[in-house]
Design a protein around this motif. Structure first.
Motif, PDB file in Angstrom:
ATOM      1  N   ASN A   1     106.503 -21.059 -14.665  1.00  0.00           N
ATOM      2  CA  ASN A   1     107.382 -20.328 -15.574  1.00  0.00           C
ATOM      3  C   ASN A   1     108.815 -20.218 -15.079  1.00  0.00           C
ATOM      4  N   TYR A   2     109.053 -20.664 -13.838  1.00  0.00           N
ATOM      5  CA  TYR A   2     110.342 -20.389 -13.225  1.00  0.00           C
ATOM      6  C   TYR A   2     111.024 -21.641 -12.700  1.00  0.00           C
TER       7      TYR A   2
ATOM      8  N   SER B   1     114.649 -27.001 -13.287  1.00  0.00           N
ATOM      9  CA  SER B   1     114.196 -26.097 -14.335  1.00  0.00           C
ATOM     10  C   SER B   1     112.674 -26.017 -14.369  1.00  0.00           C
ATOM     11  N   TRP B   2     112.153 -25.105 -15.175  1.00  0.00           N
ATOM     12  CA  TRP B   2     110.728 -24.786 -15.173  1.00  0.00           C
ATOM     13  C   TRP B   2     109.840 -25.964 -15.523  1.00  0.00           C
ATOM     14  N   ARG B   3     110.318 -26.883 -16.354  1.00  0.00           N
ATOM     15  CA  ARG B   3     109.518 -28.062 -16.697  1.00  0.00           C
ATOM     16  C   ARG B   3     110.071 -29.331 -16.053  1.00  0.00           C
TER      17      ARG B   3
ATOM     18  N   ASN C   1     103.861 -29.109 -11.710  1.00  0.00           N
ATOM     19  CA  ASN C   1     103.351 -27.786 -12.092  1.00  0.00           C
ATOM     20  C   ASN C   1     101.822 -27.706 -12.023  1.00  0.00           C
TER      21      ASN C   1
ATOM     22  N   SER D   1     114.563 -17.007 -13.621  1.00  0.00           N
ATOM     23  CA  SER D   1     114.677 -17.555 -14.968  1.00  0.00           C
ATOM     24  C   SER D   1     114.105 -18.966 -15.018  1.00  0.00           C
ATOM     25  N   ARG D   2     114.115 -19.555 -16.191  1.00  0.00           N
ATOM     26  CA  ARG D   2     113.573 -20.903 -16.364  1.00  0.00           C
ATOM     27  C   ARG D   2     114.579 -21.999 -16.046  1.00  0.00           C
ATOM     28  N   TRP D   3     115.860 -21.636 -15.920  1.00  0.00           N
ATOM     29  CA  TRP D   3     116.897 -22.653 -15.844  1.00  0.00           C
ATOM     30  C   TRP D   3     117.473 -22.750 -14.443  1.00  0.00           C
TER      31      TRP D   3
END
Length: 124
Positions: free
Chosen positions: A31-32, A52-54, A74, A101-103
């Motif tokens: 998520n992060y 970033s998260w992905r 992940n 955060s995700r970014w």
């Protein structure tokens, strides 16, 4: 807070390569955004790279751009830092950190969870 454990540090000659890994303790990892920062003796901690998260967005410090690659898996709760063309100025303790955060971010204050660090020494 997520627990982070780095591995893969060591001693390498100038021009060599090294890969670092950072394993997270739980699945909230995905998520992060994650980052790598480093601290050389007598110097302040500095940003190296963030993802970033992905994994779609990457940010690098100018000093490592084109030589270092950050990535993440992940499914394995793991983030990586591939380092190539290492120079003595890369010598430092490298820390893995999780952002709130995700970014991706280059600000050390945006990272809330930190690993214990792994030593990277570039020397002939």
């Amino acid at each position: 807070q997520v627990q982070l454990v780095e591995s893969g540090g060591g001693v390498v000659q100038p021009g060599g390569s090294l890969s670092l890994s950072c394993a997270a303790s739980d699945r909230t990892f995905s998520n992060y955004a994650m980052g790598w920062l480093r601290q050389a003796p007598g110097k302040e901690r500095e940003f190296v790279a963030s993802i970033s998260w992905r994994g779609a967005r990457l940010v690098y410090a100018d000093s490592v751009k084109g030589r270092f690659t950050i990535s993440r898996d992940n499914a394995r709760n793991t983030v990586y830092l591939q380092m190539q063309n290492l120079i003595p100025e890369d010598t430092a303790v490298y820390y893995c950190a999780a952002s709130g955060s995700r970014w991706p971010t280059s600000l050390s204050t945006d990272f809330g969870s930190w690993g214990q660090g792994t030593q990277v020494t570039v020397s002939s």
